[in-house]
Design an enzyme around this catalytic site. Sequence first.
Site, short mmCIF file in Angstrom:
data_model
loop_
_atom_site.label_atom_id
_atom_site.label_comp_id
_atom_site.label_asym_id
_atom_site.label_seq_id
_atom_site.Cartn_x
_atom_site.Cartn_y
_atom_site.Cartn_z
N GLU A 292 6.56 14.25 2.79
CA GLU A 292 5.76 15.25 2.05
C GLU A 292 5.10 14.63 0.82
OE1 GLU A 292 8.63 18.38 1.55
OE2 GLU A 292 9.76 17.25 0.07
N PRO A 293 4.09 13.80 1.07
CA PRO A 293 3.35 13.20 -0.04
C PRO A 293 2.45 14.22 -0.74
CG PRO A 293 2.34 12.61 2.06
CD PRO A 293 3.59 13.38 2.39
N GLY A 294 2.28 14.07 -2.01
CA GLY A 294 1.36 14.91 -2.77
C GLY A 294 0.29 14.04 -3.41
N TYR A 336 3.36 11.36 -19.94
CA TYR A 336 4.04 10.23 -19.28
C TYR A 336 3.50 8.87 -19.71
CZ TYR A 336 4.50 14.10 -15.91
OH TYR A 336 4.70 15.32 -15.30
N CYS A 363 -5.96 19.47 -30.79
CA CYS A 363 -5.64 19.16 -32.19
C CYS A 363 -4.34 18.39 -32.31
CB CYS A 363 -5.57 20.45 -32.99
SG CYS A 363 -7.10 21.35 -32.93
N TYR A 392 -1.79 16.25 -10.04
CA TYR A 392 -1.02 16.60 -11.24
C TYR A 392 -1.89 16.63 -12.50
CZ TYR A 392 2.77 15.56 -8.02
OH TYR A 392 3.60 15.56 -6.92
#
Length: 435
Positions: A292-294, A336, A363, A392
């Site tokens: 199940e790759p995204g 990240y 800001c 993402y």
Amino acid sequence: MRTIPPHAFPASPRGHLALGGVDALDLIREFGTPLHVLDEDRLRGNCREYREALARVYGNGRVLFASKACCIAATCQIVHQEGLGVDIASGGELYTALHAGIPAADLVFHGSNKTRDEVEYGLRAGVGRFVVDNTYELDLLEELTARTAARAEILLRLTPGIEPHTHKAIQTGGVDSKFGFGILEGAAYQAVARARAMERVRLRGLHAHIGSQVFDLEPFRLEATALVDFAARIRDELDVTTEELNLGGGLGIRYLSTDEPPAKAAYVNAVIDVVRARVDQHRLTPPKVFIEPGRSIVGDAGVTLYTIGAIKTIPGVRTYVSVDGGMYENPRPALYGARYEAVLAERPFAEPTQTVAVAGRCCESGDVLIWEAYLPDVHSGDVLAMFSTGAYTYSMAGNYNRFPRPAVVLAGGGRARVVVEREGYDDLVRKDVVL
Ligand code: LLP
């Protein structure tokens, strides 16, 4: 045709970046910036690459799209047209997939803390599989299936104790993760023992997902090994047949020129080799294998187009080139430390002459999309194209500083259409109650 290395998008006849056969400057003229563009051919191509790679080496397999990477109706529809099932991880993703017309049977429902409402919704909709993460969910399923006379087909999510982000894969003694039933500490075994005795819940198999943006194939091999070995153990000791094995997603993609992710087929071959060998060794009935790759389905299909606004040079320190997006529509750099590359859409082949920081407009000093972007001379009004933003980004976008979310456009075959409309200020206050 000239393509823009290393992301291999072609140039338009005018020498600009082209996406889905549409000149990027025409895209922004029609749809404005910031703009998330999905290249349809690449999205479909990624689906096919996985599907064909799996079909070549394993007759009984299926690819699912981890929709969290970009859960909008259009991506669900396209991946489904390409023969993929859809992994959903919340009631909202379930709703989106159903809204897109995906049959519930093709949905696999994940989530480490599904609420009672979500489990009920999944049962009512008839999702193909629940991937059960914990005993709380087993309790819920037991109670709700008894009450509604529904049935649930489940996989158990296991935590195999593999740490993929280290350079060399290591198996940890214990597992510190909020996800799944640990194999090593015995929780997985107990969950199987319980699930097989449940009346209206059918245990179909096992699932694991060990991490994301992984380049090293070894942790995937270890994961497959751990799952098949566990399947052999529960066959021997509990007489449970693992009909289905879902190996999760996680294959990394190229963000930077220096990134060298393995090919999809190399990943598929690696895990299938292990499954096959281990299944033979244990004399197990070969299970149906799911991946199940995204990110690797939608990531490199996405490009974000921005208009450059303010440019601030601090002599001897740094130049900040500000764009009209930022962490509200792509939180990955801030969250990240994710890194990206960009070109000017109008002059994608122009030699870089400077290193600048591409700043977002939230800001916060930390709202910088690229700390070190190599760009030619830039001017306010130029269009910046940032690559590999399909996964993402939009799915993690919010309205911080009350910036409306960008539009998402699907470009293919020389034409482009909006698949998510740009938000306006009215959308921002739609749920506000004025006192
Ligand atoms: N299956 C499960 C159960 C998952 O939790 C995930 C991702 C996938 C499949 C798909 O993994 P992929 O092929 O996309 O690596 N927001 C982070 C990534 C979080 C991944 C969460 N789970 C990022 O932007 O890097």
